[in-house]
Design an enzyme around this catalytic site. Sequence first.
Site, PDB file in Angstrom:
ATOM      1  N   ASP A  77      83.108  79.535 105.550  1.00 34.02           N
ATOM      2  CA  ASP A  77      84.608  80.105 105.248  1.00 34.02           C
ATOM      3  C   ASP A  77      84.897  79.777 103.559  1.00 34.02           C
ATOM      4  O   ASP A  77      84.403  78.811 103.041  1.00 34.02           O
ATOM      5  CB  ASP A  77      85.705  79.178 106.196  1.00 34.02           C
ATOM      6  CG  ASP A  77      85.604  79.746 107.532  1.00 34.02           C
ATOM      7  OD1 ASP A  77      84.732  80.475 107.839  1.00 34.02           O
ATOM      8  OD2 ASP A  77      86.419  79.059 108.216  1.00 34.02           O
ATOM      9  N   ASP A  78      86.156  80.515 103.451  1.00 33.51           N
ATOM     10  CA  ASP A  78      86.662  80.317 102.213  1.00 33.51           C
ATOM     11  C   ASP A  78      86.091  80.842 100.810  1.00 33.51           C
ATOM     12  O   ASP A  78      86.757  81.000  99.664  1.00 33.51           O
ATOM     13  CB  ASP A  78      87.053  78.815 101.931  1.00 33.51           C
ATOM     14  CG  ASP A  78      87.862  78.353 103.158  1.00 33.51           C
ATOM     15  OD1 ASP A  78      88.365  79.097 103.919  1.00 33.51           O
ATOM     16  OD2 ASP A  78      88.087  77.169 103.113  1.00 33.51           O
ATOM     17  N   HIS A 128      89.012  86.434 106.237  1.00 31.37           N
ATOM     18  CA  HIS A 128      89.690  85.091 106.448  1.00 31.37           C
ATOM     19  C   HIS A 128      91.070  85.304 105.762  1.00 31.37           C
ATOM     20  O   HIS A 128      91.342  84.396 104.953  1.00 31.37           O
ATOM     21  CB  HIS A 128      88.693  84.327 105.864  1.00 31.37           C
ATOM     22  CG  HIS A 128      89.075  82.617 106.038  1.00 31.37           C
ATOM     23  ND1 HIS A 128      89.167  82.349 107.569  1.00 31.37           N
ATOM     24  CD2 HIS A 128      88.990  81.625 105.526  1.00 31.37           C
ATOM     25  CE1 HIS A 128      89.519  81.198 107.543  1.00 31.37           C
ATOM     26  NE2 HIS A 128      89.343  80.575 106.487  1.00 31.37           N
ATOM     27  N   HIS A 132      94.600  82.793 102.685  1.00 32.82           N
ATOM     28  CA  HIS A 132      94.567  81.968 103.481  1.00 32.82           C
ATOM     29  C   HIS A 132      95.843  81.146 104.002  1.00 32.82           C
ATOM     30  O   HIS A 132      96.118  80.042 103.863  1.00 32.82           O
ATOM     31  CB  HIS A 132      93.707  80.642 102.707  1.00 32.82           C
ATOM     32  CG  HIS A 132      92.990  79.714 103.671  1.00 32.82           C
ATOM     33  ND1 HIS A 132      93.587  78.624 104.265  1.00 32.82           N
ATOM     34  CD2 HIS A 132      91.881  79.862 104.056  1.00 32.82           C
ATOM     35  CE1 HIS A 132      92.378  77.933 105.021  1.00 32.82           C
ATOM     36  NE2 HIS A 132      91.683  78.687 105.045  1.00 32.82           N
ATOM     37  N   HIS A 229      81.482  75.709 105.104  1.00 31.87           N
ATOM     38  CA  HIS A 229      82.202  76.098 103.939  1.00 31.87           C
ATOM     39  C   HIS A 229      81.197  76.535 102.795  1.00 31.87           C
ATOM     40  O   HIS A 229      80.348  75.349 102.565  1.00 31.87           O
ATOM     41  CB  HIS A 229      83.308  75.425 103.459  1.00 31.87           C
ATOM     42  CG  HIS A 229      84.506  75.073 104.718  1.00 31.87           C
ATOM     43  ND1 HIS A 229      84.285  74.242 105.856  1.00 31.87           N
ATOM     44  CD2 HIS A 229      85.563  75.893 104.654  1.00 31.87           C
ATOM     45  CE1 HIS A 229      85.271  74.194 106.499  1.00 31.87           C
ATOM     46  NE2 HIS A 229      86.179  75.082 106.215  1.00 31.87           N
TER      47      HIS A 229
END
Length: 707
Positions: A77-78, A128, A132, A229
Amino acid sequence: MRYLLPSLLLVALMAMLMLRGYVHNEIGSDQTGARPPVDQTTVPENVLKGGPVIDTRDPKKPEARHVKDKHVVITFDDGPDPKWTPKVLDKLKEYGAHGVFFVVGSNATRYPDLVKRIVDEGHELGLHTWNHPDLSYQTRNGIDSQFSRNQLAIAGAAGVHTSLFRPPYSSFAYAFDDASWPVATYVGELGYLTVVNDTDSEDWKRPGVDAIIKRATPKTTKGTVVLMHDSGGDRTQTLQALDKFLPDMQKRGFKFTNLTEALGTTSAHSPVTGPELWKSKAFLVAITVSDGITDTLTWGLAIVGSLVIARFGLMLILSFAHARRVRKRGFRWGPEITRPVTVLVPAYNERECIANTVRSLMSSDHPIEVIVIDDGSTDGTADIVEQMRIPNVRVVRQQNAGKPAALNNGIRHARYDIIVMMDGDTVFEPSTVRELVQPFGDPRVGAVAGNAKVGNRDSLIGAWQHIEYVMGFNLDRRLYDMLGIMPTIPGAIGAFRADALHRVGGMSEDTLAEDTDITMAFHRDGWKVVYAENARAWTEAPESVQQLWSQRYRWSYGTMQAIWKHRRAFIEKGPSGRFGRVGLPIVSLFMIVFPLLAPLIDIFLIYGLVFGPTGKTVIAWFGVLMLQVICAAYAFKLDKEKMTHLLSFPLQQILYRQIMYVVLLQSWITALTGGRLRWQKLRRTGVVEAPGALPGQRREEERWPVG
């Protein structure tokens, strides 16, 4: 039309900054974090007890699916992140593993090459969101915006759309509640699969390699979606964990695959072609350009900030040194100058002002002759002077040829070896001429700049110019005097040695700033040019933005012409070379480059207020403002001016500076495009009277007959 191009450039600059702030998580970003858990009354039981892949594309039959046994879908993620994503990809490639990268759209626009590499190396992409946020706080329009921008970013980077989505702040299927479930159902209506996880490595906490592996490892042979991540901080532990986790799981018979392969469905990617693809690529190009401009402006702001501090610090130190030197008890330039001097007054259609100008000279406590050079006026200016019938005042008439020609004509008629020049809209105090010529007691002095002051300072625009004259001109002149590089003898009040004027060829018509041109010529000829603070002249400043624009446009363009004309001084020897290598760079920096960059301070104030951090931005801006206020207050103290005019200083900095910026930018455009700027006569009102004039005196003089 003259305002159009500079204004468009300024708007384009702001647009690039706004785009940059918009796409890089600086506007509309999540400021709330994750929503606290709420009830789960609306979440279907099969979802709460089901797998990590939530399919709500059929709202009547929501599913929570597991991936195939012995399959691990490792997700990140991210990202993408320029440091950690490539290392994660390298590690996956080393072990022949594939996974899913749930990318944040704003990061994808920064690093599109990494998004493309993810796809090229066989991994899947997932959304995603754009920046965020917790989507449970968003409206449906807000969710649509987050998704469309996220898809636009990955399409521009990799040429695909994806049908996978992971909500920010999500965890496991059993954690869905009445706040997050409506998001999952709406996302399904849009055609997406919502992906949470079976195991959470919690690598973002950096708990240690063994802890990350333990939390990521499934307890059975069932298929598993693992959360890790590739962005958001130091991912060293994540990489070290992958080095053990990947081969260990493979030895246990697990296969690392994409999500759709682990589900046994078609790829989550769909190709983007045609106009949609070009739209996406254009979006990324615009962002790349805005990034480049913003980075350049950031460096420019750092330079401007350093220059502001250095310049004002230098001004304060050298102005203090100058005032201390010339105000020291017993200070003398040399033998007192008592012999008569010639005062030249070039005039073109100065009917409203000329009587005040001449009468102020007649109150001089120094012997003078006055020559009014009428440059083809059509309003009876010369007739007004002649009908005053004042001894030692002569009128020289000529056909209209411009101010330099008028001054040269006056020089030819001058009787004395010191020549004072002033404008036809300016008045002197009784002591002005005496104070102005005293520096000629030093035989090295060739020219003297006086203290020009704004007479019509009662209006707001007049008050702003008053501040500029006291701080920006006269404080600067003290600095330039101490450095020996005075760039300009103001046209409103200056004095010259006649033989020095003849040596440099008199006033030149090569530029629109003949006062700057002649001053630079004096430096190159080896003469000292100094500042006489007590020689005060009161001039009528422009009273409208249009007139101010015309005047400053001519000044700035003429200054550029003068710098360019004298550019060879940079490579010459002797006094000319000294001025060229010291004076020209400093003058160019302070008068041409610095004012062009100064509005960056205000632009970044707006940027900071909109995109943050607001508090730090405001503090920094007010810090710069206070530094300028200190300099302005000191300048007013040196000039013995009332501090009340400084009340308008903050507003001057916000508005007036932008006018000067656009004027200077227009001058740059004119210079770079080879344009020519004509002399523009300002409309005068005659509101500036001789100091001590009796009430009604000016009005009486205006009633004198003409012709």
